[in-house]
Design an enzyme around this catalytic site. Structure first.
Site, PDB file in Angstrom:
ATOM      1  N   LYS A   9       0.827  -1.206   0.000  1.00  0.00           N
ATOM      2  CA  LYS A   9       0.000   0.000   0.000  1.00  0.00           C
ATOM      3  C   LYS A   9       0.868   1.266   0.000  1.00  0.00           C
ATOM      4  O   LYS A   9       2.078   1.200   0.244  1.00  0.00           O
ATOM      5  CB  LYS A   9      -0.935  -0.044   1.223  1.00  0.00           C
ATOM      6  CG  LYS A   9      -1.905  -1.241   1.202  1.00  0.00           C
ATOM      7  CD  LYS A   9      -2.854  -1.202   2.395  1.00  0.00           C
ATOM      8  CE  LYS A   9      -3.816  -2.385   2.377  1.00  0.00           C
ATOM      9  NZ  LYS A   9      -4.797  -2.313   3.495  1.00  0.00           N
ATOM     10  N   TYR A  49     -12.351  -3.145  -3.621  1.00  0.00           N
ATOM     11  CA  TYR A  49     -12.920  -3.054  -2.269  1.00  0.00           C
ATOM     12  C   TYR A  49     -14.447  -3.043  -2.271  1.00  0.00           C
ATOM     13  O   TYR A  49     -15.058  -2.495  -1.351  1.00  0.00           O
ATOM     14  CB  TYR A  49     -12.381  -1.811  -1.560  1.00  0.00           C
ATOM     15  CG  TYR A  49     -10.974  -1.982  -1.005  1.00  0.00           C
ATOM     16  CD1 TYR A  49     -10.674  -2.996  -0.090  1.00  0.00           C
ATOM     17  CD2 TYR A  49      -9.940  -1.124  -1.368  1.00  0.00           C
ATOM     18  CE1 TYR A  49      -9.384  -3.153   0.429  1.00  0.00           C
ATOM     19  CE2 TYR A  49      -8.651  -1.271  -0.846  1.00  0.00           C
ATOM     20  CZ  TYR A  49      -8.380  -2.288   0.055  1.00  0.00           C
ATOM     21  OH  TYR A  49      -7.113  -2.431   0.570  1.00  0.00           O
ATOM     22  N   PHE A  57     -15.378   3.495   6.844  1.00  0.00           N
ATOM     23  CA  PHE A  57     -13.983   3.709   6.433  1.00  0.00           C
ATOM     24  C   PHE A  57     -13.786   3.588   4.920  1.00  0.00           C
ATOM     25  O   PHE A  57     -12.657   3.696   4.440  1.00  0.00           O
ATOM     26  CB  PHE A  57     -13.056   2.735   7.172  1.00  0.00           C
ATOM     27  CG  PHE A  57     -13.346   1.269   6.923  1.00  0.00           C
ATOM     28  CD1 PHE A  57     -12.823   0.608   5.818  1.00  0.00           C
ATOM     29  CD2 PHE A  57     -14.140   0.547   7.809  1.00  0.00           C
ATOM     30  CE1 PHE A  57     -13.077  -0.736   5.597  1.00  0.00           C
ATOM     31  CE2 PHE A  57     -14.406  -0.805   7.593  1.00  0.00           C
ATOM     32  CZ  PHE A  57     -13.882  -1.449   6.474  1.00  0.00           C
ATOM     33  N   ARG A  85      -1.502 -14.265   4.334  1.00  0.00           N
ATOM     34  CA  ARG A  85      -2.309 -13.629   5.393  1.00  0.00           C
ATOM     35  C   ARG A  85      -1.631 -13.825   6.757  1.00  0.00           C
ATOM     36  O   ARG A  85      -1.664 -12.936   7.612  1.00  0.00           O
ATOM     37  CB  ARG A  85      -3.724 -14.215   5.423  1.00  0.00           C
ATOM     38  CG  ARG A  85      -4.535 -13.996   4.151  1.00  0.00           C
ATOM     39  CD  ARG A  85      -5.244 -12.682   4.085  1.00  0.00           C
ATOM     40  NE  ARG A  85      -6.273 -12.528   5.083  1.00  0.00           N
ATOM     41  CZ  ARG A  85      -7.082 -11.464   5.131  1.00  0.00           C
ATOM     42  NH1 ARG A  85      -6.955 -10.474   4.236  1.00  0.00           N
ATOM     43  NH2 ARG A  85      -7.990 -11.369   6.072  1.00  0.00           N
ATOM     44  N   THR A  91      -5.536  -7.370  10.786  1.00  0.00           N
ATOM     45  CA  THR A  91      -5.793  -6.060  10.168  1.00  0.00           C
ATOM     46  C   THR A  91      -5.250  -4.887  10.989  1.00  0.00           C
ATOM     47  O   THR A  91      -4.661  -3.965  10.426  1.00  0.00           O
ATOM     48  CB  THR A  91      -7.326  -5.891   9.982  1.00  0.00           C
ATOM     49  OG1 THR A  91      -7.810  -7.019   9.250  1.00  0.00           O
ATOM     50  CG2 THR A  91      -7.646  -4.612   9.234  1.00  0.00           C
ATOM     51  N   ARG A 102       2.667  -6.547   9.522  1.00  0.00           N
ATOM     52  CA  ARG A 102       1.920  -5.469  10.182  1.00  0.00           C
ATOM     53  C   ARG A 102       2.357  -5.299  11.639  1.00  0.00           C
ATOM     54  O   ARG A 102       2.437  -4.180  12.149  1.00  0.00           O
ATOM     55  CB  ARG A 102       0.417  -5.756  10.099  1.00  0.00           C
ATOM     56  CG  ARG A 102      -0.151  -5.583   8.675  1.00  0.00           C
ATOM     57  CD  ARG A 102      -1.504  -6.246   8.510  1.00  0.00           C
ATOM     58  NE  ARG A 102      -2.184  -5.881   7.274  1.00  0.00           N
ATOM     59  CZ  ARG A 102      -3.345  -6.427   6.875  1.00  0.00           C
ATOM     60  NH1 ARG A 102      -3.913  -7.370   7.608  1.00  0.00           N
ATOM     61  NH2 ARG A 102      -3.905  -6.043   5.747  1.00  0.00           N
ATOM     62  N   ASN A 116      -2.144  -0.206   7.039  1.00  0.00           N
ATOM     63  CA  ASN A 116      -1.502  -1.433   7.520  1.00  0.00           C
ATOM     64  C   ASN A 116      -0.603  -2.112   6.480  1.00  0.00           C
ATOM     65  O   ASN A 116      -0.422  -3.329   6.509  1.00  0.00           O
ATOM     66  CB  ASN A 116      -2.560  -2.394   8.066  1.00  0.00           C
ATOM     67  CG  ASN A 116      -3.632  -2.697   7.041  1.00  0.00           C
ATOM     68  OD1 ASN A 116      -3.464  -2.361   5.856  1.00  0.00           O
ATOM     69  ND2 ASN A 116      -4.698  -3.348   7.442  1.00  0.00           N
ATOM     70  N   HIS A 119      -1.979  -5.616   1.508  1.00  0.00           N
ATOM     71  CA  HIS A 119      -3.230  -6.342   1.290  1.00  0.00           C
ATOM     72  C   HIS A 119      -2.882  -7.744   0.819  1.00  0.00           C
ATOM     73  O   HIS A 119      -1.956  -7.916   0.033  1.00  0.00           O
ATOM     74  CB  HIS A 119      -4.070  -5.651   0.206  1.00  0.00           C
ATOM     75  CG  HIS A 119      -5.187  -6.527  -0.301  1.00  0.00           C
ATOM     76  ND1 HIS A 119      -6.411  -6.602   0.333  1.00  0.00           N
ATOM     77  CD2 HIS A 119      -5.246  -7.405  -1.342  1.00  0.00           C
ATOM     78  CE1 HIS A 119      -7.180  -7.485  -0.311  1.00  0.00           C
ATOM     79  NE2 HIS A 119      -6.496  -7.984  -1.330  1.00  0.00           N
ATOM     80  N   GLU A 130      -9.500 -10.675  -7.643  1.00  0.00           N
ATOM     81  CA  GLU A 130      -8.592  -9.540  -7.468  1.00  0.00           C
ATOM     82  C   GLU A 130      -7.435  -9.579  -8.476  1.00  0.00           C
ATOM     83  O   GLU A 130      -7.023  -8.537  -8.989  1.00  0.00           O
ATOM     84  CB  GLU A 130      -8.057  -9.521  -6.030  1.00  0.00           C
ATOM     85  CG  GLU A 130      -9.158  -9.229  -5.006  1.00  0.00           C
ATOM     86  CD  GLU A 130      -8.730  -9.429  -3.562  1.00  0.00           C
ATOM     87  OE1 GLU A 130      -7.541  -9.773  -3.315  1.00  0.00           O
ATOM     88  OE2 GLU A 130      -9.582  -9.253  -2.669  1.00  0.00           O
TER      89      GLU A 130
HETATM   90  P1  DAT Z   1      -7.777  -6.984   5.627  1.00  0.00           P
HETATM   91  O1  DAT Z   1      -6.967  -5.964   4.856  1.00  0.00           O
HETATM   92  O2  DAT Z   1      -7.038  -7.468   6.826  1.00  0.00           O
HETATM   93  O3  DAT Z   1      -8.322  -8.097   4.752  1.00  0.00           O
HETATM   94  P2  DAT Z   1     -10.461  -5.855   5.584  1.00  0.00           P
HETATM   95  O4  DAT Z   1     -10.639  -6.526   4.256  1.00  0.00           O
HETATM   96  O5  DAT Z   1     -11.489  -6.114   6.626  1.00  0.00           O
HETATM   97  O6  DAT Z   1      -9.038  -6.187   6.227  1.00  0.00           O
HETATM   98  O7  DAT Z   1     -10.418  -4.277   5.395  1.00  0.00           O
HETATM   99  C1  DAT Z   1      -9.751  -3.679   4.287  1.00  0.00           C
HETATM  100  C2  DAT Z   1      -8.910  -2.525   4.784  1.00  0.00           C
HETATM  101  O8  DAT Z   1      -9.759  -1.481   5.293  1.00  0.00           O
HETATM  102  C3  DAT Z   1      -7.996  -2.874   5.941  1.00  0.00           C
HETATM  103  O9  DAT Z   1      -6.767  -3.391   5.509  1.00  0.00           O
HETATM  104  C4  DAT Z   1      -7.854  -1.569   6.665  1.00  0.00           C
HETATM  105  C5  DAT Z   1      -9.180  -0.899   6.462  1.00  0.00           C
HETATM  106  N1  DAT Z   1     -10.100  -1.150   7.585  1.00  0.00           N
HETATM  107  C6  DAT Z   1     -10.730  -2.315   7.885  1.00  0.00           C
HETATM  108  N2  DAT Z   1     -11.517  -2.201   8.953  1.00  0.00           N
HETATM  109  C7  DAT Z   1     -11.413  -0.913   9.362  1.00  0.00           C
HETATM  110  C8  DAT Z   1     -11.988  -0.143  10.437  1.00  0.00           C
HETATM  111  N3  DAT Z   1     -12.849  -0.683  11.300  1.00  0.00           N
HETATM  112  N4  DAT Z   1     -11.619   1.168  10.547  1.00  0.00           N
HETATM  113  C9  DAT Z   1     -10.760   1.722   9.684  1.00  0.00           C
HETATM  114  N5  DAT Z   1     -10.182   1.074   8.646  1.00  0.00           N
HETATM  115  C10 DAT Z   1     -10.495  -0.226   8.484  1.00  0.00           C
HETATM  116 MG    MG Z   2      -9.688  -7.974   3.127  1.00  0.00          MG
END
Ligand code: DAT
Ligand code: MG
Length: 136
Positions: A9, A49, A57, A85, A91, A102, A116, A119, A130
């Protein structure tokens, strides 16, 4: 054999962690099959996304992800989806285990979106979808 999509990222690129993160992927034994560096278009990010559309968010996430270059990687290996992962950690970088990308390199900067560093696709269905978005 399995493929996954990894994104480094904008925070990872800005903090000059490209080499550090790719080194961890390669040291684990996974193979970089393809690589691209780009500032993502909004359409690309919206497709990527789509599961998060409507969440609080979502807009900060798209803004953050288009704030600078990202590195997209197609990575291969037996069980690489699960394996990456695990390398990435959970996350929230504040509680991600030490030893993970992370957990070792990330932190909470108090922003609306969690920055973080990486991805990784979360299932074989996501990986296929993806990889089609980023490496079509
Ligand atoms: P991951 O990247 O671990 O698969 P995710 O798919 O749930 O997590 O979310 C995508 C991204 O969005 C994540 O890397 C960071 C951001 N994110 C997720 N949950 C969040 C939250 N509650 N508040 C702020 N940012 C968030
Ligand atoms: Mg995800």
């Amino acid at each position: 054999m399995e493929n996954t999509l990894v994104l480094l990222k904008p925070d990872a690129v800005k903090r000059q962690l490209i080499g550090e993160i790719i080194a961890r992927i390669e040291a684990k034994g996974y193979v970089i099959e393809d690589i691209d560096m780009l500032v993502p278009e909004r359409d690309t990010l919206a497709a990527h996304y789509e599961e998060h559309e409507g969440k609080p968010f979502y807009e900060p996430l798209l803004e953050f992800m288009s704030s600078g270059p990202v590195v997209a990687l197609k990575v291969s290996g037996h069980r690489v989806i699960e394996g990456f992962r695990s390398l990435a950690g959970t996350t929230d970088p504040t509680v991600a285990a030490p030893g993970t990308i992370r957990g070792d390199l990330g932190r909470d900067w108090g922003k609306k979106v969690v920055e973080n560093l990486v991805h990784g696709s979360d299932s074989s269905l996501s990986a296929e979808r993806e990889l089609g978005i980023w490496f079509s």
